[in-house]
Structures are given as structure tokens and as C-alpha cells.
Design a protein around this motif. Structure first.
Motif, short mmCIF file in Angstrom:
data_model
loop_
_atom_site.label_atom_id
_atom_site.label_comp_id
_atom_site.label_asym_id
_atom_site.label_seq_id
_atom_site.Cartn_x
_atom_site.Cartn_y
_atom_site.Cartn_z
N VAL A 1 -7.43 -20.75 13.54
CA VAL A 1 -8.34 -21.41 12.60
C VAL A 1 -9.10 -20.36 11.78
O VAL A 1 -9.20 -20.45 10.55
N GLY A 2 -9.58 -19.34 12.46
CA GLY A 2 -10.31 -18.27 11.79
C GLY A 2 -9.41 -17.51 10.81
O GLY A 2 -9.83 -17.18 9.69
N ARG A 3 -8.21 -17.24 11.23
CA ARG A 3 -7.26 -16.53 10.36
C ARG A 3 -6.98 -17.35 9.09
O ARG A 3 -6.99 -16.83 7.98
N ALA A 4 -6.74 -18.64 9.30
CA ALA A 4 -6.42 -19.51 8.16
C ALA A 4 -7.60 -19.55 7.19
O ALA A 4 -7.40 -19.49 5.97
N LYS A 5 -8.81 -19.62 7.72
CA LYS A 5 -9.98 -19.66 6.85
C LYS A 5 -10.11 -18.37 6.04
O LYS A 5 -10.33 -18.40 4.84
N GLU B 1 -16.28 -26.73 2.93
CA GLU B 1 -15.06 -27.53 2.71
C GLU B 1 -13.82 -26.85 3.31
O GLU B 1 -13.00 -27.50 3.96
N VAL B 2 -13.73 -25.53 3.11
CA VAL B 2 -12.59 -24.81 3.69
C VAL B 2 -12.62 -24.95 5.21
O VAL B 2 -11.61 -25.23 5.86
N ASP B 3 -13.81 -24.79 5.76
CA ASP B 3 -14.00 -24.89 7.20
C ASP B 3 -13.58 -26.27 7.72
O ASP B 3 -12.83 -26.39 8.69
N TYR B 4 -14.04 -27.32 7.04
CA TYR B 4 -13.72 -28.68 7.43
C TYR B 4 -12.20 -28.92 7.40
O TYR B 4 -11.60 -29.47 8.34
N CYS B 5 -11.56 -28.47 6.33
CA CYS B 5 -10.11 -28.68 6.17
C CYS B 5 -9.32 -27.97 7.27
O CYS B 5 -8.47 -28.55 7.94
N VAL B 6 -9.62 -26.69 7.44
CA VAL B 6 -8.82 -25.88 8.36
C VAL B 6 -9.03 -26.32 9.81
O VAL B 6 -8.07 -26.45 10.58
N LYS B 7 -10.28 -26.58 10.17
CA LYS B 7 -10.55 -27.04 11.54
C LYS B 7 -9.86 -28.37 11.81
O LYS B 7 -9.26 -28.59 12.85
N GLY B 8 -9.95 -29.28 10.84
CA GLY B 8 -9.32 -30.59 10.99
C GLY B 8 -7.82 -30.47 11.21
O GLY B 8 -7.23 -31.18 12.02
N ALA B 9 -7.21 -29.54 10.49
CA ALA B 9 -5.75 -29.42 10.56
C ALA B 9 -5.26 -28.79 11.86
O ALA B 9 -4.27 -29.22 12.44
N TYR B 10 -5.95 -27.74 12.31
CA TYR B 10 -5.37 -26.93 13.38
C TYR B 10 -6.08 -27.07 14.73
O TYR B 10 -5.81 -26.31 15.65
N THR B 11 -6.98 -28.03 14.83
CA THR B 11 -7.62 -28.23 16.13
C THR B 11 -7.04 -29.48 16.78
O THR B 11 -7.07 -30.56 16.19
N GLY B 12 -6.46 -29.31 17.95
CA GLY B 12 -6.01 -30.47 18.71
C GLY B 12 -4.63 -31.00 18.35
O GLY B 12 -4.12 -31.90 19.00
N TYR C 1 -6.05 -32.88 4.10
CA TYR C 1 -7.44 -32.45 3.95
C TYR C 1 -7.66 -31.79 2.59
O TYR C 1 -8.64 -32.05 1.90
N LEU C 2 -6.73 -30.91 2.22
CA LEU C 2 -6.87 -30.22 0.93
C LEU C 2 -6.82 -31.22 -0.21
O LEU C 2 -7.57 -31.15 -1.17
N LEU C 3 -5.91 -32.18 -0.07
CA LEU C 3 -5.69 -33.13 -1.15
C LEU C 3 -6.85 -34.10 -1.32
O LEU C 3 -7.31 -34.35 -2.43
N THR C 4 -7.36 -34.61 -0.21
CA THR C 4 -8.47 -35.56 -0.34
C THR C 4 -9.75 -34.83 -0.79
O THR C 4 -10.52 -35.36 -1.58
N THR C 5 -9.93 -33.60 -0.32
CA THR C 5 -11.08 -32.82 -0.77
C THR C 5 -10.95 -32.51 -2.27
O THR C 5 -11.92 -32.62 -3.02
N SER C 6 -9.75 -32.16 -2.69
CA SER C 6 -9.51 -31.89 -4.12
C SER C 6 -9.74 -33.13 -4.96
O SER C 6 -10.37 -33.08 -6.02
N ALA C 7 -9.22 -34.26 -4.47
CA ALA C 7 -9.30 -35.50 -5.25
C ALA C 7 -10.75 -35.90 -5.47
O ALA C 7 -11.11 -36.38 -6.55
N LYS C 8 -11.58 -35.67 -4.46
CA LYS C 8 -13.00 -36.00 -4.63
C LYS C 8 -13.61 -35.21 -5.78
O LYS C 8 -14.49 -35.67 -6.46
N LYS C 9 -13.11 -33.98 -5.96
CA LYS C 9 -13.66 -33.14 -7.03
C LYS C 9 -13.15 -33.56 -8.41
O LYS C 9 -13.87 -33.45 -9.38
N VAL C 10 -11.89 -33.95 -8.48
CA VAL C 10 -11.30 -34.08 -9.82
C VAL C 10 -10.85 -35.48 -10.24
O VAL C 10 -10.72 -35.75 -11.43
#
Ligand code: PLP
Length: 494
Positions: free
Chosen positions: A52-56, A70-81, A121-130
């Protein structure tokens, strides 16, 4: 850093725009206009972190308009569990030099999980922005593994719908069952009468059709892509090559002469990510591009002429049964030093005549970076058998293609330095072929085959495969390749 399009570099986008759009309006692919370069200190720092740390650490460079949170939320969500033992990309050392990078410990047992657990995660976070409240419609063409990994990643993700098209005779029984039994309210799966290239071409056509775009807009929807044309698919793949390098360093491996990377290749996404890792400072010597009987890339690397006008073979490594490698476009952009016009011309030639030829200069550069090789099904099975008998290591059919080509590379060049081999799927995803390579026993039942494979090789059946035995088939639709759009509208209730 900005994102620019490979066919018109005057088109600029932020990360959020590039990811939510998927593809540029004129059909080009988004790429960063500059790449961050990491130094020894960075790698030493990264080596100390968990995945998770490496990905961030790596991805925040590319997600230029995301906040740290946001990066933290995305990466943790993806690679935890979601991965076995919280280890998304462990290495198995086989023999002296072969570092097998196992990328199949995620929920669908193929490397696509590494990117597709993160992309939603990346896509929904991006969509909220744009994209101001529009529902995102993900269209996927799959040769088997992307489809399932995308379905799993996007299952019941708010404000998204996902539609997957796969070639009805071009995926393994296990891949088919994985997709047809997918749960979720927002998922749709359809087989098409055609091959993967038909599915991919069909999806690209729907994507870039302005009248379709308008219909979606009227319904407050917007297309995006979960295929590796989407930058949000590629960036997460860079992480595991850097992570592998750090793991080898931590092990005390002497890598001052660099190391090689072998990738079983289809759409050129995974090997492109390895190239980007090299561009970012990882000391990669050669990138070895391994193909099955659909060896369009081997020929391209060796001759400089890309020619898709050839027979298409259905092989036992179906995720590589591809004649149009869509991410090669990004590589051509690199090799031509960001010459968007030249790339646009080559892609245009490809769609009009099925072929293009690169200049001698590009060919020379390509051969400095890449080595290409291929093998057929028979050699694939022999490789599985050899590897198992010699080292007790069981690999799937795609990884076996890579191992076979790796051996050819060492025999041809004498270069036996440390090498990372991308292992892209669990052997249990292709249990029939793998069992036939290591044993005389067989069964007509897919799940008896899986159990036999486990008994014969004393290896464990991954939980997601076990769970499939009692899964309910939900999707049975087969459509003509001309009717894909109709099928999209139907699924969206338009
Ligand atoms: C998708 C896939 C490949 C090919 O990867 P590309 O990024 O398309 O080159 C290889 N092996 C497996 C198991 C896959 O699922």
C-alpha cells in the motif's frame, strides 16, 4: 505533469480527466507528458514500505490533481483485504535467476486484479472532480481475465454500470463461468459471435461514436473504459515492477548490471508498464516480449513491420490471443519521441490496411529495448511440465509462454542475468491444460479437473476458484458482433 494524447499532443488533460474519459476524443490514448524519475534514495525508501505504501509513493506522482487523502483512500481501498496474505505481488525464486512475480493472488486469480481493484476508486474519485454527477458506464472488451476482474472491481460501485463483452468461443470454461455468474445490480455480461479483436473494435467504435455519446448525455451518463487504453489501468501496473525491484534489492541481489523482465503479452499493456518502470529509473536491461502462436508482436519486433493480416489462432493461453495490441500505440509515441502525427498515421494505416512499418531509426531503438519471441501450445505444455518436474513450480499457460521465451532468450544471447518473469494467472484458471501437462489423469468435469490438479501437484486450489463450483449462472446472452450497441442500450434501459 499533464496528460496528452498520442494522436494530437495539443490535447491536454489532468489525471482525473484522462481516467474518467478513458480515451481521447480523436481516438488517441492519454500519456503523461513527463515521467517522474526515482533515484537510489527513493528506491531504498520504497523498499521499506508495504505494498500500500509503495503504491502511494509511486502513484501520487501520476495522480496530479488528487489530494494526498484521495490517493490514500484509493490505494488502501484497493489493496487491503483483497489479496492473499496482503501480498499482491510476491516473488518466487525458481533456479538461480528466475524471479517469478506472481500477480494472481487477487479475487479473480489473474494479474488484472492489481489494476482493476484500484481503477473503480480512481474512476469514481475522478468522476466526482470532472463529470458533475453523471453515471459512469464502463464498457469492456475482454479476452477473459479483464472482464472478470473489472466486474469484480466495479460490482455494486455507486453511480456506475458495467458491461462486458467476451468472445463466445475465445475464453476458458473457468473464465466463462467466472463472468456469467458475476453478482451485482450494476453488472451486465454478453458473449459475442467473434474473436477478441471483434469485441475490442466494437467497443472502441461505440466509444468514439458521437451520436451514441449524445444519447448517453441525454440520459445523464458517460462512457469510460476499464481496458488498458485507460491510463488508470496502466499506472497501477508500474507499481509492481518497482516493487519487485525493491524486493530483489532487499534480498541483497546485486543488480548493478540491471535485470531483464519477461512479460507474456497480448494488448501490450503489462510490458508497457515495465517499460515505464525502466523510464522511471528501474535498471531494466531487456524487456522480453513473449507471444503465443498469435505472434504478431514477435514479427513486429524482428522486422519493424506490424501486420495483422494473418490467421488468428485460438490457443491454450487465450488472454494473449490478440492481433491488434492497443497499447503499442503508447510505445510508438515513446519510440518516435512524441511524434503524434507519425503515430496517428501508423494507427490510421493499421485500421485501413491492417499493417504499418516503422522507420529504421524506430526499429533500432525498439531492438535496444525489446527482445521478442513466441511459442506454440505444444511448447507451452512442455514448459509447464519441465518447470514442474525440475523445480516443483506449477505455472499457468500464459506464464509458461513467458518461461519458454525466456529460455529461448538465454540460449540465443547467453545473457543469464537476474530476470523477473511476470506470472499473470493462477494455474487453476486453466486447469484442463495445466493438468494435461503434468499428469495422464483427466476428467470431463471442470471442478473434478481442478481437484485432480490439486491432488497430482500438491498445490492449493485458490478460494475464488473453489467458490465458483456452486455459483449460479446469471448471464446467457450471445449477440452478433454487429448488435453490440443494441445490447448496450438494452442493458442501460435506454
Ligand atoms: C491480459 C493477460 C495477458 C496479456 O496482458 P497484456 O497487458 O494484454 O499484454 C497475459 N496473461 C494473462 C493471464 C492475462 O490475463
Amino acid at each position: 505533469m499533464n496528460y496528452i494524447s498520442t494522436r494530437d499532443k495539443s490535447i491536454k488533460a489532468t489525471a482525473a480527466q484522462a481516467i474518467s474519459q478513458g480515451i481521447s476524443v480523436e481516438g488517441g490514448l492519454f500519456v503523461p507528458d513527463t515521467f517522474p524519475v526515482l533515484n537510489e534514495k527513493d528506491f531504498a525508501e520504497i523498499a521499506k514500505l508495504d505494498y500500500v505504501g509503495r503504491a502511494k509513493y509511486i502513484l501520487k506522482n501520476f495522480l496530479n490533481d488528487f489530494t494526498e487523502e484521495e490517493v490514500d483512500y484509493c490505494v488502501k481501498g484497493a489493496y487491503t483485504g483483497s489479496f492473499d496474505n496482503e501480498q499482491p505481488a510476491p516473488i518466487s525464486l525458481v533456479g538461480k535467476n528466475a524471479n517469478i512475480l506472481e500477480l494472481w493472488h487477487g479475487p479473480t486469480c489473474a494479474f488484472k486484479d492489481l489494476a482493476l481493484q484500484l481503477l473503480p476508486y480512481l474512476l469514481t474519485t475522478s468522476a466526482k472532480k470532472v463529470s458533475n454527477g453523471k453515471k459512469i458506464v464502463i464498457l469492456v472488451a475482454t479476452s477473459g481475465d479483464t472482464g472478470k476482474a473489472a466486474l469484480e472491481g466495479f460490482c455494486d460501485v455507486e453511480d456506475t454500470e458495467i458491461l462486458v463483452f467476451y468472445p463466445s468461443d475465445g475464453v476458458s470454461p473457468m473464465q466463462k463461468l467466472q463472468m456469467d455468474s458475476q453478482k451485482g445490480e450494476n453488472v451486465h455480461v454478453c458473449a459475442i459471435k467473434g474473436n477478441f479483436d471483434d469485441a475490442q473494435t466494437g467497443v472502441k467504435k461505440i466509444f468514439t461514436d458521437n451520436s451514441v455519446k449524445k444519447v448517453l448525455e441525454e440520459n445523464n451518463m458517460q462512457f469510460s473504459s476499464a481496458n488498458s487504453i485507460n491510463w488508470g489501468r496502466l499506472a497501477p501496473q508500474i507499481v509492481y515492477y518497482i516493487s519487485a525491484y525493491c524486493d530483489m534489492l532487499s534480498r541483497g541481489e546485486d543488480l548493478k548490471d540491471g535485470f531483464n523482465i519477461v512479460v507474456p503479452t497480448g494488448n501490450f499493456g503489462n510490458i508497457l508498464a515495465a517499460y515505464y518502470a525502466k523510464k522511471m529509473g528501474v535498471p531494466v536491461n531487456k524487456l522480453i516480449c513473449a507471444s503465443n502462436a498469435n505472434n504478431v508482436l514477435t514479427d513486429f519486433i524482428n522486422t519493424g513491420k506490424y501486420d495483422r493480416n494473418r490467421s488468428f489462432f485460438t490457443t491454450i493461453s487465450p488472454s494473449m490471443d490478440i492481433l491488434i495490441s492497443s497499447n503499442l500505440e503508447r510505445m510508438l509515441f515513446e519510440l518516435s519521441e512524441n511524434n503524434d502525427k507519425a503515430v496517428a498515421k501508423m494507427q490510421n494505416d493499421l485500421s485501413e490496411s491492417g499493417t504499418f512499418t516503422v522507420s529504421q531509426e524506430i526499429k533500432t531503438k525498439m531492438n535496444e529495448l525489446f527482445w521478442g519471441g513466441c511459442c506454440d501450445d505444444k511448447a507451452t505444455l512442455e514448459t509447464i511440465k519441465e518447470l514442474f518436474q525440475e523445480y516443483g513450480y506449477l505455472c499457468d499457460t500464459h506464464t509458461a509462454v513467458a518461461m519458454n521465451v525466456y529460455k529461448q532468450y538465454v540460449e540465443t544471447t547467453g545473457d543469464d542475468r537476474a530476470t523477473v518473469i511476470a506470472s499473470t494467472a493462477s494455474p487453476y484458471k486453466f486447469a484442463n491444460s495445466v493438468l494435461s501437462a503434468v499428469s495422464d489423469k483427466k476428467s470431463d468435469s471442470e471442478f473434478d479437473t481442478v481437484r485432480l490438479l490439486s491432488e497430482e501437484t500438491k498445490t492449493e486450489i485458490p478460494d475464488p476458484i473453489k467458490a465458483l463450483e456452486n455459483a449460479q449462472v446469471r448471464f446467457k446472452e450471445i449477440c452478433e458482433k454487429e448488435d453490440m450497441l443494441e445490447s448496450v442500450y438494452k442493458a442501460l434501459g435506454i
